[in-house]
Scaffold this motif. Structure first.
Motif, PDB file in Angstrom:
ATOM      1  N   GLU A 230      -2.245   3.437  -8.525  1.00  0.00           N
ATOM      2  CA  GLU A 230      -2.007   2.706  -6.763  1.00  0.00           C
ATOM      3  C   GLU A 230      -1.155   3.727  -6.121  1.00  0.00           C
ATOM      4  OE1 GLU A 230      -0.783  -1.913  -7.615  1.00  0.00           O
ATOM      5  OE2 GLU A 230      -2.510  -1.426  -6.488  1.00  0.00           O
ATOM      6  N   ILE A 231      -0.486   3.581  -6.647  1.00  0.00           N
ATOM      7  CA  ILE A 231       0.794   4.544  -5.416  1.00  0.00           C
ATOM      8  C   ILE A 231      -0.054   5.714  -5.449  1.00  0.00           C
ATOM      9  CG2 ILE A 231       2.972   5.668  -5.576  1.00  0.00           C
ATOM     10  CD1 ILE A 231       3.810   2.923  -6.987  1.00  0.00           C
ATOM     11  N   ARG A 232      -0.407   6.233  -5.835  1.00  0.00           N
ATOM     12  CA  ARG A 232      -0.843   7.574  -5.914  1.00  0.00           C
ATOM     13  C   ARG A 232      -2.160   7.691  -4.597  1.00  0.00           C
ATOM     14  NH1 ARG A 232      -2.911   8.548 -11.494  1.00  0.00           N
ATOM     15  NH2 ARG A 232      -0.474   9.281 -11.636  1.00  0.00           N
ATOM     16  N   GLU A 233      -3.152   6.420  -4.920  1.00  0.00           N
ATOM     17  CA  GLU A 233      -4.147   6.032  -4.191  1.00  0.00           C
ATOM     18  C   GLU A 233      -3.169   6.091  -2.801  1.00  0.00           C
ATOM     19  OE1 GLU A 233      -7.130   3.196  -4.962  1.00  0.00           O
ATOM     20  OE2 GLU A 233      -7.269   3.363  -3.561  1.00  0.00           O
ATOM     21  N   ALA A 234      -2.197   5.823  -2.714  1.00  0.00           N
ATOM     22  CA  ALA A 234      -1.837   5.137  -1.281  1.00  0.00           C
ATOM     23  C   ALA A 234      -0.918   6.536  -0.870  1.00  0.00           C
ATOM     24  CB  ALA A 234      -0.882   4.007  -1.501  1.00  0.00           C
ATOM     25  N   GLY A 235      -0.838   7.442  -1.759  1.00  0.00           N
ATOM     26  CA  GLY A 235      -0.257   9.098  -1.073  1.00  0.00           C
ATOM     27  C   GLY A 235      -1.991   9.186  -0.405  1.00  0.00           C
ATOM     28  N   VAL A 236      -3.065   9.594  -1.352  1.00  0.00           N
ATOM     29  CA  VAL A 236      -3.632  10.222  -0.764  1.00  0.00           C
ATOM     30  C   VAL A 236      -3.720   8.982   1.016  1.00  0.00           C
ATOM     31  CG1 VAL A 236      -6.005  10.818  -0.442  1.00  0.00           C
ATOM     32  CG2 VAL A 236      -5.295  10.515  -1.869  1.00  0.00           C
ATOM     33  N   TRP A 237      -4.352   8.018   0.808  1.00  0.00           N
ATOM     34  CA  TRP A 237      -4.094   7.495   2.523  1.00  0.00           C
ATOM     35  C   TRP A 237      -3.262   7.927   3.355  1.00  0.00           C
ATOM     36  CZ3 TRP A 237      -1.318   3.846   5.041  1.00  0.00           C
ATOM     37  CH2 TRP A 237      -1.359   3.296   5.566  1.00  0.00           C
ATOM     38  N   LEU A 238      -2.118   7.723   2.556  1.00  0.00           N
ATOM     39  CA  LEU A 238      -0.679   8.311   3.556  1.00  0.00           C
ATOM     40  C   LEU A 238      -1.147   9.644   4.284  1.00  0.00           C
ATOM     41  CD1 LEU A 238       2.566   7.508   2.547  1.00  0.00           C
ATOM     42  CD2 LEU A 238       1.148   6.568   4.651  1.00  0.00           C
ATOM     43  N   THR A 239      -1.568  10.754   3.437  1.00  0.00           N
ATOM     44  CA  THR A 239      -2.266  12.411   4.121  1.00  0.00           C
ATOM     45  C   THR A 239      -3.143  11.593   5.591  1.00  0.00           C
ATOM     46  OG1 THR A 239      -3.670  12.543   2.706  1.00  0.00           O
ATOM     47  CG2 THR A 239      -1.133  13.195   1.745  1.00  0.00           C
ATOM     48  N   GLN A 240      -4.028  10.897   5.519  1.00  0.00           N
ATOM     49  CA  GLN A 240      -5.331  10.156   6.455  1.00  0.00           C
ATOM     50  C   GLN A 240      -4.547  10.122   7.745  1.00  0.00           C
ATOM     51  OE1 GLN A 240      -6.993   8.137   4.074  1.00  0.00           O
ATOM     52  NE2 GLN A 240      -8.527  10.208   2.532  1.00  0.00           N
ATOM     53  N   LEU A 241      -3.253   9.730   7.595  1.00  0.00           N
ATOM     54  CA  LEU A 241      -2.705   8.178   8.680  1.00  0.00           C
ATOM     55  C   LEU A 241      -1.943   9.554   9.226  1.00  0.00           C
ATOM     56  CD1 LEU A 241      -2.545   5.560   9.685  1.00  0.00           C
ATOM     57  CD2 LEU A 241      -0.737   5.861   8.687  1.00  0.00           C
ATOM     58  N   GLY A 242      -1.088  10.067   8.608  1.00  0.00           N
ATOM     59  CA  GLY A 242      -0.635  11.447   9.296  1.00  0.00           C
ATOM     60  C   GLY A 242       0.416  12.051   8.533  1.00  0.00           C
ATOM     61  N   GLU A 243       0.838  13.328   8.987  1.00  0.00           N
ATOM     62  CA  GLU A 243       1.723  13.987   8.502  1.00  0.00           C
ATOM     63  C   GLU A 243       2.751  13.451   8.196  1.00  0.00           C
ATOM     64  OE1 GLU A 243       1.639  17.512   8.190  1.00  0.00           O
ATOM     65  OE2 GLU A 243      -0.518  18.058   8.633  1.00  0.00           O
ATOM     66  N   PRO A 244       4.086  13.932   7.379  1.00  0.00           N
ATOM     67  CA  PRO A 244       5.055  13.421   7.140  1.00  0.00           C
ATOM     68  C   PRO A 244       6.104  12.972   8.796  1.00  0.00           C
ATOM     69  CG  PRO A 244       4.445  14.493   4.705  1.00  0.00           C
ATOM     70  CD  PRO A 244       3.778  14.952   5.947  1.00  0.00           C
ATOM     71  N   SER A 245       5.509  14.040   9.224  1.00  0.00           N
ATOM     72  CA  SER A 245       7.119  14.017  10.669  1.00  0.00           C
ATOM     73  C   SER A 245       6.401  13.124  11.193  1.00  0.00           C
ATOM     74  CB  SER A 245       7.402  15.456  10.799  1.00  0.00           C
ATOM     75  OG  SER A 245       5.829  15.507  11.225  1.00  0.00           O
ATOM     76  N   GLN A 246       4.859  12.803  11.222  1.00  0.00           N
ATOM     77  CA  GLN A 246       4.521  11.922  12.412  1.00  0.00           C
ATOM     78  C   GLN A 246       4.775  10.066  11.238  1.00  0.00           C
ATOM     79  OE1 GLN A 246       1.458  13.534  12.145  1.00  0.00           O
ATOM     80  NE2 GLN A 246       1.099  13.632  14.410  1.00  0.00           N
ATOM     81  N   VAL A 247       4.987  10.300  10.464  1.00  0.00           N
ATOM     82  CA  VAL A 247       4.796   8.753   9.651  1.00  0.00           C
ATOM     83  C   VAL A 247       6.092   8.679   8.941  1.00  0.00           C
ATOM     84  CG1 VAL A 247       2.986   7.491   8.258  1.00  0.00           C
ATOM     85  CG2 VAL A 247       1.858   9.232   9.956  1.00  0.00           C
ATOM     86  N   ARG A 248       6.644   7.598   9.102  1.00  0.00           N
ATOM     87  CA  ARG A 248       7.840   7.025   8.205  1.00  0.00           C
ATOM     88  C   ARG A 248       7.632   6.015   7.118  1.00  0.00           C
ATOM     89  NH1 ARG A 248      10.130  11.780   9.313  1.00  0.00           N
ATOM     90  NH2 ARG A 248      10.585  11.969  10.724  1.00  0.00           N
ATOM     91  N   VAL A 249       7.822   5.809   5.538  1.00  0.00           N
ATOM     92  CA  VAL A 249       7.436   4.628   5.234  1.00  0.00           C
ATOM     93  C   VAL A 249       8.523   3.953   4.434  1.00  0.00           C
ATOM     94  CG1 VAL A 249       6.223   3.621   2.930  1.00  0.00           C
ATOM     95  CG2 VAL A 249       4.947   5.729   4.456  1.00  0.00           C
ATOM     96  N   ILE A 250       8.560   2.581   4.491  1.00  0.00           N
ATOM     97  CA  ILE A 250       9.812   2.580   3.206  1.00  0.00           C
ATOM     98  C   ILE A 250       8.747   1.166   2.854  1.00  0.00           C
ATOM     99  CG2 ILE A 250      11.756   2.463   5.189  1.00  0.00           C
ATOM    100  CD1 ILE A 250      10.393  -1.384   5.457  1.00  0.00           C
ATOM    101  N   PRO A 251       8.937   1.298   1.639  1.00  0.00           N
ATOM    102  CA  PRO A 251       8.800  -0.286   0.359  1.00  0.00           C
ATOM    103  C   PRO A 251       9.441  -1.312   1.295  1.00  0.00           C
ATOM    104  CG  PRO A 251      10.901   1.244  -0.582  1.00  0.00           C
ATOM    105  CD  PRO A 251      10.786   1.675   1.241  1.00  0.00           C
ATOM    106  N   GLY A 252       7.535  -1.880   0.068  1.00  0.00           N
ATOM    107  CA  GLY A 252       7.834  -3.516   0.073  1.00  0.00           C
ATOM    108  C   GLY A 252       7.795  -3.631  -1.621  1.00  0.00           C
ATOM    109  N   ASN A 253       7.439  -5.453  -1.389  1.00  0.00           N
ATOM    110  CA  ASN A 253       7.750  -5.319  -3.033  1.00  0.00           C
ATOM    111  C   ASN A 253       6.935  -5.713  -3.395  1.00  0.00           C
ATOM    112  OD1 ASN A 253       7.055  -7.565  -0.661  1.00  0.00           O
ATOM    113  ND2 ASN A 253       6.502  -8.880  -3.043  1.00  0.00           N
ATOM    114  N   HIS A 254       6.064  -4.811  -3.198  1.00  0.00           N
ATOM    115  CA  HIS A 254       4.528  -5.130  -3.309  1.00  0.00           C
ATOM    116  C   HIS A 254       4.719  -3.566  -4.817  1.00  0.00           C
ATOM    117  CE1 HIS A 254       1.626  -8.626  -4.520  1.00  0.00           C
ATOM    118  NE2 HIS A 254       2.635  -9.155  -2.781  1.00  0.00           N
ATOM    119  N   ASP A 255       5.190  -2.526  -3.300  1.00  0.00           N
ATOM    120  CA  ASP A 255       5.346  -0.866  -3.604  1.00  0.00           C
ATOM    121  C   ASP A 255       5.926  -1.108  -5.177  1.00  0.00           C
ATOM    122  OD1 ASP A 255       3.488  -0.745  -1.867  1.00  0.00           O
ATOM    123  OD2 ASP A 255       4.903  -0.778  -0.468  1.00  0.00           O
ATOM    124  N   ALA A 256       7.157  -1.828  -5.310  1.00  0.00           N
ATOM    125  CA  ALA A 256       8.561  -1.499  -5.477  1.00  0.00           C
ATOM    126  C   ALA A 256       8.225  -2.767  -6.561  1.00  0.00           C
ATOM    127  CB  ALA A 256       9.932  -1.726  -5.177  1.00  0.00           C
TER     128      ALA A 256
END
Ligand SMILES: [Fe+2]
Ligand SMILES: [Fe+2]
Length: 300
Positions: free
Chosen positions: A76-102
């Motif tokens: 699932e985390i791999r799939e969400a990683g692909v989604w993040l690349t569609q959202l934007g570059e790492p320099s444009q998008v900042r992510v913190i974890p939630g309880n469903h991620d950890a």
């Protein structure tokens, strides 16, 4: 002007109850919960409508406050990683974890590997994620200085618990973090940050202690997710706290939403304009449903 954009809790993956790892009780129950009700609420077409709208906002920084997945499985985390690349570059998008991620012990290594660039974690980071926070993301534009501070309230919890905790060390590190004058501080945390903002099963267990630090430090903004509803609070004279509904929600009471914050300076004051956009379930379009504007002493 600097424009921040907040979205949260996309819950974008669709776990199937078939892998060996899901035979563990917590993941089994989490997957059951997904199959029974959550899959009707979190929809990929809804999330795509939000992402398309987000791309039209020309935000300087997009912040995502956790719960990208359901039960923290590495796939699932791999799939969400692909989604993040569609959202934007790492320099444009900042992510913190939630309880469903950890969600479980094996979730952390997958997050570091797949989302590390978005979380500000080096790929070869060998420690526990708890030691990594707070992470600081400074943003300078047009002479304006904004500092986004990411916290992690997410760690694996016992079965049926969705609570969070920052922990003594992280609270202390945030309290000691250098607070420069003329810098607009925006804090990201997955769980609602103050006492009584959610119950014991889902709440931040050190909210009382963290609330004292927020009161003393007075960040201009605190952005959170987790409760899948839009909310706003004022804390003291300087701090505004905003929670935002899930970015994939087709729930009739709490449809998918995101917020923009336009930050500028005028005559020794920060000027902030917040706009909340929510999915109109009839038209399928994002609509502004609330705006707030306020000002704040530059050296509050
Ligand atoms: Fe969530
Ligand atoms: Fe959550």
């Amino acid at each position: 002007m600097i424009r921040l954009l907040h979205l949260t809790d996309p819950h974008l993956t669709r776990p199937e109850a078939k892998t060996f790892k899901q035979r563990r009780l917590k993941r089994f129950l989490g997957t059951q919960s997904w199959q029974r009700k959550r899959r009707h609420i979190h929809r990929s077409d809804t999330l795509q409508t939000v992402v398309d709208a987000v791309h039209s906002e020309a935000a300087d920084q997009i912040v995502v406050t956790g719960d990208l997945v359901q039960v923290g499985l590495p796939e699932e985390i791999r799939e969400a990683g692909v989604w993040l690349t569609q959202l934007g570059e790492p320099s444009q998008v900042r992510v913190i974890p939630g309880n469903h991620d950890a969600y479980a012990k094996d979730s952390q290594a997958a997050m570091i590997e797949q989302w590390g660039a978005y979380m500000g974690v080096q790929a070869n980071f060998g420690g526990s994620l708890d030691e990594h926070y707070p992470v600081s993301w400074p943003l300078n534009k047009d002479g304006l200085r904004v500092n986004i501070i990411g916290l992690s309230s997410a760690s694996p919890t016992p079965v049926l618990m969705a609570s969070g905790r920052l922990g003594r060390d992280q609270r202390a590190r945030y309290g000691r973090h250098v607070r420069e004058p003329d810098v607009f501080e925006c804090v990201l945390i997955h769980h609602p940050p103050l006492p009584r903002m959610s119950g014991w099963r889902k709440g931040l267990h050190d909210a009382k202690l963290f609330g004292r630090i927020v009161e003393e430090r007075a960040p201009a903004l605190v952005l959170h997710g987790h409760v899948h509803a839009n909310s706003s609070h004022a804390q003291g004279s300087a701090t505004r706290i905003f929670g935002t509904a899930s970015a994939s929600s087709a729930h009739t009471l709490h449809p998918a939403s995101y917020r923009t914050f336009d930050i500028s300076v005028l005559e020794n004051h920060w000027m902030v304009s917040m706009s909340l956009k929510q999915l109109d379930l009839l038209s399928g379009q994002m609509q502004v449903i609330e705006t707030q504007s306020w000002r704040l002493d530059l050296q509050h």
